[in-house]
Write a protein that holds these residues in place. Structure first.
Motif, PDB file in Angstrom:
ATOM      1  N   LYS A 115       0.747  -1.042   0.008  1.00  0.00           N
ATOM      2  CA  LYS A 115      -0.200   0.110   0.011  1.00  0.00           C
ATOM      3  C   LYS A 115       0.884   1.196  -0.012  1.00  0.00           C
ATOM      4  O   LYS A 115       0.412   2.232  -0.667  1.00  0.00           O
ATOM      5  CB  LYS A 115      -0.950  -0.090   1.150  1.00  0.00           C
ATOM      6  CG  LYS A 115      -2.127  -0.906   1.208  1.00  0.00           C
ATOM      7  CD  LYS A 115      -2.916  -1.107   2.339  1.00  0.00           C
ATOM      8  CE  LYS A 115      -4.180  -1.762   2.201  1.00  0.00           C
ATOM      9  NZ  LYS A 115      -5.302  -1.657   1.228  1.00  0.00           N
ATOM     10  N   TYR A 119       1.196   4.486  -2.893  1.00  0.00           N
ATOM     11  CA  TYR A 119       1.352   5.720  -2.731  1.00  0.00           C
ATOM     12  C   TYR A 119       2.372   6.617  -3.137  1.00  0.00           C
ATOM     13  O   TYR A 119       2.499   7.528  -3.838  1.00  0.00           O
ATOM     14  CB  TYR A 119       0.941   6.298  -1.204  1.00  0.00           C
ATOM     15  CG  TYR A 119       1.366   7.519  -0.978  1.00  0.00           C
ATOM     16  CD1 TYR A 119       0.408   8.539  -1.113  1.00  0.00           C
ATOM     17  CD2 TYR A 119       2.550   7.927  -0.279  1.00  0.00           C
ATOM     18  CE1 TYR A 119       0.762  10.017  -0.726  1.00  0.00           C
ATOM     19  CE2 TYR A 119       2.732   9.340   0.122  1.00  0.00           C
ATOM     20  CZ  TYR A 119       1.883  10.153  -0.157  1.00  0.00           C
ATOM     21  OH  TYR A 119       2.126  11.782   0.098  1.00  0.00           O
ATOM     22  N   SER A 120       3.763   5.680  -3.031  1.00  0.00           N
ATOM     23  CA  SER A 120       5.014   6.149  -3.512  1.00  0.00           C
ATOM     24  C   SER A 120       4.982   6.498  -4.953  1.00  0.00           C
ATOM     25  O   SER A 120       5.419   7.631  -5.544  1.00  0.00           O
ATOM     26  CB  SER A 120       5.943   5.211  -3.156  1.00  0.00           C
ATOM     27  OG  SER A 120       7.219   5.462  -3.367  1.00  0.00           O
ATOM     28  N   VAL A 122       2.353   7.476  -6.988  1.00  0.00           N
ATOM     29  CA  VAL A 122       1.747   8.303  -7.254  1.00  0.00           C
ATOM     30  C   VAL A 122       2.545   9.699  -6.802  1.00  0.00           C
ATOM     31  O   VAL A 122       2.292  11.042  -7.591  1.00  0.00           O
ATOM     32  CB  VAL A 122       0.184   8.547  -6.402  1.00  0.00           C
ATOM     33  CG1 VAL A 122      -0.549   9.903  -6.324  1.00  0.00           C
ATOM     34  CG2 VAL A 122      -0.617   7.360  -6.557  1.00  0.00           C
ATOM     35  N   LEU A 123       3.219   9.634  -5.477  1.00  0.00           N
ATOM     36  CA  LEU A 123       4.089  10.908  -5.278  1.00  0.00           C
ATOM     37  C   LEU A 123       5.048  11.209  -6.229  1.00  0.00           C
ATOM     38  O   LEU A 123       5.442  12.299  -6.502  1.00  0.00           O
ATOM     39  CB  LEU A 123       4.465  10.350  -3.924  1.00  0.00           C
ATOM     40  CG  LEU A 123       5.113  11.885  -3.151  1.00  0.00           C
ATOM     41  CD1 LEU A 123       4.034  12.980  -2.987  1.00  0.00           C
ATOM     42  CD2 LEU A 123       5.601  11.454  -1.851  1.00  0.00           C
ATOM     43  N   HIS A 161      -3.406  11.856   2.399  1.00  0.00           N
ATOM     44  CA  HIS A 161      -3.639  11.239   0.998  1.00  0.00           C
ATOM     45  C   HIS A 161      -4.473   9.768   1.244  1.00  0.00           C
ATOM     46  O   HIS A 161      -3.991   9.046   2.223  1.00  0.00           O
ATOM     47  CB  HIS A 161      -2.659  11.119   0.160  1.00  0.00           C
ATOM     48  CG  HIS A 161      -2.795  10.751  -0.987  1.00  0.00           C
ATOM     49  ND1 HIS A 161      -3.152   9.299  -1.320  1.00  0.00           N
ATOM     50  CD2 HIS A 161      -2.847  11.397  -2.354  1.00  0.00           C
ATOM     51  CE1 HIS A 161      -3.397   9.318  -2.836  1.00  0.00           C
ATOM     52  NE2 HIS A 161      -3.266  10.412  -3.274  1.00  0.00           N
ATOM     53  N   LEU A 163      -4.481   7.057   0.003  1.00  0.00           N
ATOM     54  CA  LEU A 163      -3.585   5.978  -0.030  1.00  0.00           C
ATOM     55  C   LEU A 163      -2.735   5.778   1.087  1.00  0.00           C
ATOM     56  O   LEU A 163      -2.438   4.601   1.573  1.00  0.00           O
ATOM     57  CB  LEU A 163      -2.796   5.956  -1.346  1.00  0.00           C
ATOM     58  CG  LEU A 163      -3.525   5.751  -2.718  1.00  0.00           C
ATOM     59  CD1 LEU A 163      -2.401   5.813  -3.935  1.00  0.00           C
ATOM     60  CD2 LEU A 163      -4.121   4.220  -2.593  1.00  0.00           C
ATOM     61  N   TYR A 164      -2.188   6.812   1.613  1.00  0.00           N
ATOM     62  CA  TYR A 164      -1.179   6.994   2.786  1.00  0.00           C
ATOM     63  C   TYR A 164      -1.827   6.419   3.849  1.00  0.00           C
ATOM     64  O   TYR A 164      -1.312   5.653   4.698  1.00  0.00           O
ATOM     65  CB  TYR A 164      -0.701   8.065   2.818  1.00  0.00           C
ATOM     66  CG  TYR A 164       0.647   8.266   3.689  1.00  0.00           C
ATOM     67  CD1 TYR A 164       1.851   7.936   3.287  1.00  0.00           C
ATOM     68  CD2 TYR A 164       0.457   8.610   5.112  1.00  0.00           C
ATOM     69  CE1 TYR A 164       2.952   7.961   3.879  1.00  0.00           C
ATOM     70  CE2 TYR A 164       1.600   8.319   5.768  1.00  0.00           C
ATOM     71  CZ  TYR A 164       2.891   8.070   5.343  1.00  0.00           C
ATOM     72  OH  TYR A 164       4.073   8.216   6.193  1.00  0.00           O
TER      73      TYR A 164
END
Length: 223
Positions: A115, A119-120, A122-123, A161, A163-164
């Motif tokens: 997970k 997020y990583s 996306v960032l 966020h 996802l985070y």
């Protein structure tokens, strides 16, 4: 049951079980043996004394907290589960009990890692690869193990966020307390700057001080 083996007079036994005459020991062996057998019993006695002291001190602290709550209704102690400190009335001495939890993770950690990877990704698209270094460091295993302290750092990040947030929730589910260790710390107030100075009880932290030897004059005055 066999009787304990008795070493004959004039002999000693080596670590491998061989008997050796005392007269056949080398000078170095005699010196080392005398040194160890002089110091070790005192070290063992000190270890036992400190172990008993810790048990007694911990018990007194627990009893004091219980009495403060039950008999005196002191509310601040009702929420104490681990860390607590007591200060003498004159402000010279302080005792602090700290409880450190040993945190580990189970196999579901891999779900959290995946997970965080989402997020990583996306960032990285939004801010570049440098922005996710803190995630990469925390979620990279060394010798098959993740750093618990770095994983907890991820929980402490205030990132909203979705996802985070989902990754943090998965991480929380994978972490558990496998044990706790209690510490006692003692402090003396420095009258010069009003700061607290730790009084170490760890052997390596204590400065060696030569024992005081009374002079003949002091002994005569004491008498």
């Amino acid at each position: 049951m066999t009787d304990e083996f008795q070493i004959p007079p004039g002999y000693t036994m080596r670590a491998n079980g061989d008997l050796v005459k005392l007269e056949n020991l080398t000078d170095l062996e005699r010196e080392e043996d005398a040194l160890v057998n002089t110091i070790f019993p005192r070290a063992k006695a000190l270890h036992d004394e400190m172990a008993e002291f810790k048990f007694t001190a911990m018990h007194l602290i627990e009893e004091t907290i219980k009495r403060c709550v039950e008999e005196h209704g002191i509310k601040k102690f009702t929420k104490i589960k681990g860390n607590v400190q007591f200060v003498s009335v004159n402000g010279k001495y302080k005792i602090q009990r700290a409880v450190d939890d040993r945190i580990e993770h189970d196999s579901s950690i891999e779900v959290a890692i995946q997970k965080f990877a989402l997020y990583s990704d996306v960032l990285k698209e939004q801010a570049g690869p440098d922005a996710v270094k803190f995630i990469d460091i925390a979620t990279t295993a060394k010798n098959g193990k993740y750093s618990t302290s770095r994983l907890i750092d991820l929980l402490n990040k205030d990132i909203d966020h979705p996802l985070y947030v989902g990754a943090k929730a998965a991480l929380m589910q994978s972490l558990f307390i496998s044990g706790s260790k209690a510490y006692l710390r003692f402090y003396i107030r420095n009258i010069n700057d009003d700061s607290w100075v730790a009084m170490p009880l760890q052997f390596s932290s204590i400065a060696a001080v030569a024992p005081q030897v009374e002079t003949k004059e002091e002994k005569a005055n004491a008498a």
